[in-house]
Design a protein around this motif. Structure first.
Motif, PDB file in Angstrom:
ATOM      1  N   VAL A  12       0.604  -1.038   0.281  1.00  0.00           N
ATOM      2  CA  VAL A  12       0.169  -0.283   0.161  1.00  0.00           C
ATOM      3  C   VAL A  12       0.912   1.538   0.214  1.00  0.00           C
ATOM      4  CG1 VAL A  12      -2.067   1.390   0.609  1.00  0.00           C
ATOM      5  CG2 VAL A  12      -1.512  -1.219   1.297  1.00  0.00           C
ATOM      6  N   ALA A  13       1.268   1.511  -1.301  1.00  0.00           N
ATOM      7  CA  ALA A  13       1.710   2.730  -1.170  1.00  0.00           C
ATOM      8  C   ALA A  13       0.608   4.952  -1.004  1.00  0.00           C
ATOM      9  CB  ALA A  13       2.637   2.896  -2.024  1.00  0.00           C
ATOM     10  N   CYS A  14       1.542   5.299  -0.690  1.00  0.00           N
ATOM     11  CA  CYS A  14       1.200   6.866  -0.435  1.00  0.00           C
ATOM     12  C   CYS A  14       1.742   8.006  -1.429  1.00  0.00           C
ATOM     13  CB  CYS A  14      -0.014   7.108   0.819  1.00  0.00           C
ATOM     14  SG  CYS A  14      -1.021   8.278   0.634  1.00  0.00           S
ATOM     15  N   LEU A  15       1.230   7.606  -2.539  1.00  0.00           N
ATOM     16  CA  LEU A  15       1.760   9.578  -2.875  1.00  0.00           C
ATOM     17  C   LEU A  15       1.564  10.481  -2.772  1.00  0.00           C
ATOM     18  CD1 LEU A  15       1.389   7.570  -6.422  1.00  0.00           C
ATOM     19  CD2 LEU A  15       3.477   6.633  -4.569  1.00  0.00           C
ATOM     20  N   CYS A  16       2.404  11.466  -1.580  1.00  0.00           N
ATOM     21  CA  CYS A  16       1.567  12.775  -1.416  1.00  0.00           C
ATOM     22  C   CYS A  16       2.887  13.621  -1.654  1.00  0.00           C
ATOM     23  CB  CYS A  16       1.964  12.614  -0.094  1.00  0.00           C
ATOM     24  SG  CYS A  16      -0.475  11.957  -0.150  1.00  0.00           S
ATOM     25  N   ALA A  17       2.706  14.465  -1.075  1.00  0.00           N
ATOM     26  CA  ALA A  17       4.100  15.601  -1.623  1.00  0.00           C
ATOM     27  C   ALA A  17       3.891  16.222   0.329  1.00  0.00           C
ATOM     28  CB  ALA A  17       3.568  16.650  -1.619  1.00  0.00           C
ATOM     29  N   GLY A  18       5.286  17.191   1.349  1.00  0.00           N
ATOM     30  CA  GLY A  18       5.756  17.505   2.525  1.00  0.00           C
ATOM     31  C   GLY A  18       4.923  18.780   2.518  1.00  0.00           C
ATOM     32  N   THR A  22      -3.155  18.253   3.839  1.00  0.00           N
ATOM     33  CA  THR A  22      -4.268  17.109   3.650  1.00  0.00           C
ATOM     34  C   THR A  22      -3.331  16.128   4.273  1.00  0.00           C
ATOM     35  OG1 THR A  22      -5.863  18.219   2.125  1.00  0.00           O
ATOM     36  CG2 THR A  22      -5.817  15.518   2.761  1.00  0.00           C
ATOM     37  N   CYS A  23      -1.909  16.022   3.168  1.00  0.00           N
ATOM     38  CA  CYS A  23      -1.337  14.427   3.360  1.00  0.00           C
ATOM     39  C   CYS A  23      -0.403  14.962   4.603  1.00  0.00           C
ATOM     40  CB  CYS A  23      -0.090  14.476   2.103  1.00  0.00           C
ATOM     41  SG  CYS A  23      -0.313  14.759   0.147  1.00  0.00           S
ATOM     42  N   ARG A  24      -0.096  15.639   5.480  1.00  0.00           N
ATOM     43  CA  ARG A  24       0.076  15.822   6.337  1.00  0.00           C
ATOM     44  C   ARG A  24      -0.483  15.315   8.241  1.00  0.00           C
ATOM     45  NH1 ARG A  24       2.018  20.716   4.814  1.00  0.00           N
ATOM     46  NH2 ARG A  24       0.761  21.625   6.515  1.00  0.00           N
ATOM     47  N   VAL A  45       5.473   7.827   0.126  1.00  0.00           N
ATOM     48  CA  VAL A  45       6.486   8.324  -0.997  1.00  0.00           C
ATOM     49  C   VAL A  45       6.028  10.355  -1.240  1.00  0.00           C
ATOM     50  CG1 VAL A  45       7.285   8.259  -3.223  1.00  0.00           C
ATOM     51  CG2 VAL A  45       6.385   6.139  -1.943  1.00  0.00           C
ATOM     52  N   ASP A  46       7.367  10.270  -1.211  1.00  0.00           N
ATOM     53  CA  ASP A  46       6.425  12.159  -1.302  1.00  0.00           C
ATOM     54  C   ASP A  46       7.351  12.423  -2.959  1.00  0.00           C
ATOM     55  OD1 ASP A  46       7.643  15.216  -1.689  1.00  0.00           O
ATOM     56  OD2 ASP A  46       7.398  15.010   0.715  1.00  0.00           O
ATOM     57  N   PHE A  62      -4.017  14.788  -3.744  1.00  0.00           N
ATOM     58  CA  PHE A  62      -3.814  13.664  -3.319  1.00  0.00           C
ATOM     59  C   PHE A  62      -4.540  13.543  -1.995  1.00  0.00           C
ATOM     60  CE2 PHE A  62       0.216  16.362  -4.101  1.00  0.00           C
ATOM     61  CZ  PHE A  62       0.852  15.739  -4.801  1.00  0.00           C
ATOM     62  N   PRO A  63      -4.991  12.468  -1.116  1.00  0.00           N
ATOM     63  CA  PRO A  63      -3.490  11.596  -1.488  1.00  0.00           C
ATOM     64  C   PRO A  63      -4.107  11.006  -3.129  1.00  0.00           C
ATOM     65  CG  PRO A  63      -4.934  10.807   0.096  1.00  0.00           C
ATOM     66  CD  PRO A  63      -5.567  11.913   0.239  1.00  0.00           C
ATOM     67  N   THR A  64      -2.894   9.946  -3.190  1.00  0.00           N
ATOM     68  CA  THR A  64      -2.463   9.085  -4.257  1.00  0.00           C
ATOM     69  C   THR A  64      -2.902   7.795  -3.579  1.00  0.00           C
ATOM     70  OG1 THR A  64      -3.399  10.469  -6.418  1.00  0.00           O
ATOM     71  CG2 THR A  64      -2.214   8.263  -6.532  1.00  0.00           C
ATOM     72  N   LEU A  65      -3.057   6.791  -3.803  1.00  0.00           N
ATOM     73  CA  LEU A  65      -2.818   5.921  -3.340  1.00  0.00           C
ATOM     74  C   LEU A  65      -2.572   4.433  -4.777  1.00  0.00           C
ATOM     75  CD1 LEU A  65      -5.215   5.534  -0.567  1.00  0.00           C
ATOM     76  CD2 LEU A  65      -2.894   5.151  -0.154  1.00  0.00           C
ATOM     77  N   VAL A  66      -1.973   3.578  -3.876  1.00  0.00           N
ATOM     78  CA  VAL A  66      -1.330   2.328  -5.287  1.00  0.00           C
ATOM     79  C   VAL A  66      -1.697   1.370  -5.057  1.00  0.00           C
ATOM     80  CG1 VAL A  66       0.263   0.978  -7.121  1.00  0.00           C
ATOM     81  CG2 VAL A  66      -0.127   3.544  -6.579  1.00  0.00           C
ATOM     82  N   ILE A  67      -2.135  -0.175  -4.924  1.00  0.00           N
ATOM     83  CA  ILE A  67      -2.178  -1.128  -3.826  1.00  0.00           C
ATOM     84  C   ILE A  67      -2.156  -2.052  -5.023  1.00  0.00           C
ATOM     85  CG2 ILE A  67      -3.778  -2.914  -2.480  1.00  0.00           C
ATOM     86  CD1 ILE A  67      -5.274  -0.366  -1.518  1.00  0.00           C
TER      87      ILE A  67
END
Length: 126
Positions: A12-18, A22-24, A45-46, A62-67
């Motif tokens: 389970v990968a969460c693609l976000c930005a610092g 919302t990601c924080r 993953v930032d 965001f968040p974008t997820l990959v499973i």
């Protein structure tokens, strides 16, 4: 003990930005889900710090997820930042047999395309 992201059957990968508020806010709950599913590998993953991991994935929100289940991508896309949605999706995918997951992953043109574009596992370091 949690398994490594590279070795886990489910990733389970969460693609976000610092810089994303919302990601924080989402990150602590995402990490809590990792504790709930110790047999799955969870990675944060930032996309600005690790652009090679997100590579060709079209991260629009965001968040974008990959499973993934092994090398098969089961889900790739933005998700409302409501952890119960992610939890339910993980439970659903874990309940599938390997054959069901394979059929699901290749079940339509969009999901079939994810197999090459969104394979985060293949781009994780180490």
């Amino acid at each position: 003990m949690a398994v490594s992201s590279k070795e886990a059957e489910f990733l389970v990968a969460c693609l976000c930005a610092g810089w994303c508020g919302t990601c924080r806010e989402y990150q602590p709950g995402f990490q809590a889900l990792a504790q709930k599913f110790p047999l799955a590998g969870f990675v944060w993953v930032d996309v600005e710090d690790e652009p090679e991991v997100a590579d060709d994935i079209d991260v629009e929100n965001f968040p974008t997820l990959v499973i993934q289940r092994d090398e098969r991508v089961l889900f790739c896309g933005p998700m409302l930042p409501q952890l119960h949605l992610l939890e339910r999706l993980i439970e659903t995918f874990m309940a599938q047999s390997a054959e069901e997951a394979l059929h699901y992953a290749l079940g339509n043109a969009e999901r079939a395309a994810w197999q090459t574009v969104a394979n985060v596992r293949s781009r994780l370091p180490g």
